[in-house]
Design a protein around this motif. Structure first.
Motif, PDB file in Angstrom:
ATOM      1  N   LEU A   1       7.978  -2.407  -2.604  1.00 28.52           N
ATOM      2  CA  LEU A   1       8.798  -2.504  -3.810  1.00 28.52           C
ATOM      3  C   LEU A   1       8.387  -1.529  -4.911  1.00 28.52           C
ATOM      4  CD1 LEU A   1       9.089  -6.401  -4.100  1.00 28.52           C
ATOM      5  CD2 LEU A   1      10.815  -4.807  -3.219  1.00 28.52           C
ATOM      6  N   ASN A   2       7.243  -0.868  -4.764  1.00 25.83           N
ATOM      7  CA  ASN A   2       6.710  -0.100  -5.887  1.00 25.83           C
ATOM      8  C   ASN A   2       6.371   1.352  -5.612  1.00 25.83           C
ATOM      9  OD1 ASN A   2       6.110  -2.103  -8.300  1.00 25.83           O
ATOM     10  ND2 ASN A   2       5.619  -3.199  -6.409  1.00 25.83           N
ATOM     11  N   VAL A   3       6.488   1.826  -4.378  1.00 23.61           N
ATOM     12  CA  VAL A   3       6.028   3.167  -4.040  1.00 23.61           C
ATOM     13  C   VAL A   3       7.090   3.907  -3.237  1.00 23.61           C
ATOM     14  CG1 VAL A   3       4.333   4.451  -2.668  1.00 23.61           C
ATOM     15  CG2 VAL A   3       3.581   2.585  -4.116  1.00 23.61           C
TER      16      VAL A   3
ATOM     17  N   ALA B   1       0.224  -1.294   8.680  1.00 24.99           N
ATOM     18  CA  ALA B   1      -0.436  -2.465   8.098  1.00 24.99           C
ATOM     19  C   ALA B   1       0.091  -3.762   8.703  1.00 24.99           C
ATOM     20  CB  ALA B   1      -0.248  -2.470   6.582  1.00 24.99           C
ATOM     21  N   ALA B   2       1.406  -3.834   8.921  1.00 20.56           N
ATOM     22  CA  ALA B   2       1.993  -5.031   9.518  1.00 20.56           C
ATOM     23  C   ALA B   2       1.467  -5.254  10.935  1.00 20.56           C
ATOM     24  CB  ALA B   2       3.517  -4.911   9.527  1.00 20.56           C
ATOM     25  N   LEU B   3       1.342  -4.167  11.714  1.00 18.43           N
ATOM     26  CA  LEU B   3       0.905  -4.294  13.104  1.00 18.43           C
ATOM     27  C   LEU B   3      -0.575  -4.621  13.215  1.00 18.43           C
ATOM     28  CD1 LEU B   3       1.707  -4.125  16.041  1.00 18.43           C
ATOM     29  CD2 LEU B   3       1.321  -1.650  15.977  1.00 18.43           C
ATOM     30  N   TRP B   4      -1.422  -3.956  12.425  1.00 18.28           N
ATOM     31  CA  TRP B   4      -2.850  -4.248  12.565  1.00 18.28           C
ATOM     32  C   TRP B   4      -3.186  -5.633  12.008  1.00 18.28           C
ATOM     33  CZ3 TRP B   4      -3.361   0.033   8.588  1.00 18.28           C
ATOM     34  CH2 TRP B   4      -3.805  -0.416   7.341  1.00 18.28           C
TER      35      TRP B   4
ATOM     36  N   ALA C   1      -6.096 -11.043   7.697  1.00 17.73           N
ATOM     37  CA  ALA C   1      -4.770 -10.550   8.078  1.00 17.73           C
ATOM     38  C   ALA C   1      -3.745 -10.847   6.992  1.00 17.73           C
ATOM     39  CB  ALA C   1      -4.336 -11.186   9.392  1.00 17.73           C
ATOM     40  N   SER C   2      -3.873 -11.989   6.330  1.00 21.79           N
ATOM     41  CA  SER C   2      -2.904 -12.349   5.283  1.00 21.79           C
ATOM     42  C   SER C   2      -2.957 -11.381   4.105  1.00 21.79           C
ATOM     43  CB  SER C   2      -3.171 -13.779   4.797  1.00 21.79           C
ATOM     44  OG  SER C   2      -4.424 -13.859   4.118  1.00 21.79           O
TER      45      SER C   2
ATOM     46  N   LEU D   1       1.605  -5.561   1.645  1.00 15.40           N
ATOM     47  CA  LEU D   1       2.850  -4.986   2.140  1.00 15.40           C
ATOM     48  C   LEU D   1       4.027  -5.299   1.216  1.00 15.40           C
ATOM     49  CD1 LEU D   1       4.092  -3.421   4.533  1.00 15.40           C
ATOM     50  CD2 LEU D   1       4.486  -5.622   5.655  1.00 15.40           C
ATOM     51  N   SER D   2       4.076  -6.521   0.701  1.00 17.15           N
ATOM     52  CA  SER D   2       5.182  -6.910  -0.176  1.00 17.15           C
ATOM     53  C   SER D   2       5.162  -6.128  -1.485  1.00 17.15           C
ATOM     54  CB  SER D   2       5.113  -8.419  -0.466  1.00 17.15           C
ATOM     55  OG  SER D   2       3.921  -8.743  -1.170  1.00 17.15           O
ATOM     56  N   VAL D   3       3.968  -5.783  -1.973  1.00 19.06           N
ATOM     57  CA  VAL D   3       3.859  -5.000  -3.202  1.00 19.06           C
ATOM     58  C   VAL D   3       4.179  -3.528  -2.942  1.00 19.06           C
ATOM     59  CG1 VAL D   3       2.301  -4.286  -5.067  1.00 19.06           C
ATOM     60  CG2 VAL D   3       2.135  -6.599  -4.117  1.00 19.06           C
TER      61      VAL D   3
END
Length: 541
Positions: free
Chosen positions: A305-307, A202-205, A293-294, A300-302
């Motif tokens: 921390l949760n999975v 996700a960060a790369l795409w 993209a944002s 990603l931040s969620v």
């Protein structure tokens, strides 16, 4: 001291969800070195008895008339700890055993290590619901980022003077990287865990999405490189999902979980098709790509921390929900086991059936995904905003029908239907429906009729999610991620051919219909092959 096995019986009580990575037996009960107790597999017998084995060989078992397995479907996912549930008519005892603790005093060890089995927490929001919601969200973002280019390519082609054949090359460049990473995505997820692999992708795409309009303004080569990078990152999404979901969902809920996750994927089409023209009109091409993209970085931040990659490692899951998941899991790869060789895989016609279904599904899907806005503009001369509306409607219906397909398949399996028969029924609907609909497009005289036919085509094609997509988990549960990546990679090659090919067909013949007829013929042929050779039985163990 030799390992000892000891048991203690405790009465069932309601226990709130606990936070733990593993249960440890330690100094509180006068032990030597702490020993890890982790549940690794389970089974539930028809009579309601369950056995849960620790990673070190210990076991916990529950018995009694009050033990029931929870149902699948959306209600099961949202309804907290749906199983196993312990109800008390008079008094139900839960016996839990622990084994292979060196230097452990038996009674104290078990009393300190094993807590009473929790009953269902009424009204609780299950971890499975949180997990499937986040998977659906990233699949939505994944597809939304793809579709931005499908809509933006029309003004970009006008701005840079691209021919229809070059538009097809630009659209297919996404698949150049995708075909490679989709083959290794499942292997990466198996090795590093679905959580890390999906996060990195996700960060790369999202980065590649931001760079797309900049690359287009520099050169066509730069644009093709960035789009290939985008595809390289997105290629791991499906194999990772195929590895991740079976760890979190028992067999009787798996098609529903896939349906919900794919529903998010298809909603990404709707949101992006509708929002992209509006956003472009306000903040331009660069701002539009940056906006989508944002969303990836916000998710990603969620996610981080949760999975967790496996419910065993979750710190927030309740014990009853964990036991329910493990009771319905078909198994995971044993450490050190190797995936079957290509020669062994393709010596089985059952694997050929899944591969060909994936090839044909990708062929038809990417034709519609990449060319739908261009189709409406070329054939019916509607403006871009109208094209977005007409293009978005079918995907919205597809999102809903995908859930219906998954829930229906799970219902049939729980009702006693043969798994192989259920997969064939779903796959037949998923191919015959689109084939007939695409042939009928030649008779569509208005964009409204064409939109209805494409809606039928895409909504029925979503039944493939409960067909070949889940079938790989039936025939090879230990290698589902890796084999899904392999078949999806081969299918991606077909998607490249279809995406580029339709551009040349339109340029040479001046019509979409010839290529759509070819696609329909492939749908019909694949339906016959799948029904003859597919199976729901275990093939690779």
């Amino acid at each position: 001291m030799a390992p000892v096995r000891s048991c203690v019986s405790v009465k069932a009580t309601t226990v709130s969800p606990v936070r733990y990575r593993s249960a440890r037996v330690g100094g509180a009960v006068g032990l030597g070195a702490p020993a890890r107790l982790r549940i690794c597999s389970s089974s539930v017998s028809p009579g309601g008895e369950g056995n849960y084995c620790s990673r070190d060989g210990g076991c916990a078992s529950s018995s009694g008339r009050g033990v029931v397995a929870g149902g699948g479907g959306l209600g099961g996912l949202l309804g907290g700890d749906v199983g196993p549930r312990i109800t008390r008519r008079e008094e139900v005892a839960v016996a839990k055993c622990s084994a292979s603790f060196d230097g452990v005093r038996p009674a104290a060890a078990v009393a300190g290590a094993v807590q009473p089995a929790p009953a269902a927490a009424s009204g609780a929001f299950s971890e499975r619901a949180k997990v499937v919601a986040l998977v659906a969200a990233i699949m939505l973002i994944c597809n939304a980022d793809r579709v931005v280019m499908s809509v933006a390519v029309v003004p970009m082609a006008a701005q840079y003077g691209w021919s229809s054949s070059f538009v097809g090359i630009v659209q297919s460049s996404f698949l150049w990287g995708y075909v490679f990473s989709s083959m290794v995505g499942g292997v990466l997820a198996d090795k590093y865990g679905g959580k890390k692999v999906m996060a990195g992708a996700a960060a790369l795409w999202s980065l590649a999405t931001i760079l797309t309009p900049w690359a287009a303004s520099r050169s066509t080569i730069m644009l093709l490189v960035v789009r290939a990078l985008f595809g390289l990152a997105e290629g791991v999404a499906f194999p990772t999902m195929s590895t991740f979901l079976p760890k979190w969902f028992p067999t009787q809920e798996r098609a529903t979980a896939v349906g919900i996750s794919m529903g998010g994927f298809h909603l990404g089409n709707v949101i992006s098709f509708l929002a992209t023209p509006i956003i472009m009109s306000h903040i331009g091409l660069t701002g539009t790509f940056a906006f989508f993209a944002s969303l990836g970085y916000l998710w990603l931040s969620v996610w981080m921390l949760n999975v967790e990659s496996d419910p065993i490692d979750s710190r927030t899951i309740s014990k009853s929900e964990l036991q329910y998941i493990l009771a319905g899991r078909t198994g995971s790869k044993v450490q050190g086991s190797k995936c079957p060789s290509l020669r062994e895989l393709y010596s089985k016609t059952e694997f050929w059936a899944v591969t060909i279904a994936n090839v044909v599904n990708n062929w038809g899907y990417f034709v519609l995904l990449s060319w739908m806005p261009v189709y409406f503009k070329t054939v019916y001369n509607v403006n871009l905003k109208q094209a977005a509306w007409f293009s978005a409607i079918p995907w919205a219906v597809m999102a809903m029908s995908g859930y219906v397909a998954g829930a229906s398949a799970d219902f049939l399996i729980k009702s006693g239907f043969n798994i192989g028969l259920v997969r064939k029924i779903m796959q037949s609907i998923g191919f015959m429906g689109p084939g007939v609909s695409l042939l009928s497009l030649r008779f569509a005289k208005t964009p409204t009729v064409a939109a209805v036919l494409m809606t039928i085509s895409l909504s029925l094609s979503s039944f493939s999610q409960a067909g070949y997509f889940c079938n790989i988990q039936d025939i090879a549960p230990k290698y589902a991620g890796s084999l899904h990546g392999l078949t999806n990679g081969i299918g991606t090659v077909a998607a490249i051919v279809s995406t580029v090919g339709i551009g040349y067909f339109v340029q040479w013949l001046g019509s979409f219909q010839a290529f759509l007829t070819l696609t329909a013929a492939l749908y019909f042929s694949a339906t016959v092959f799948y029904n003859v050779y597919a199976t729901g039985d275990l093939v690779f163990d």
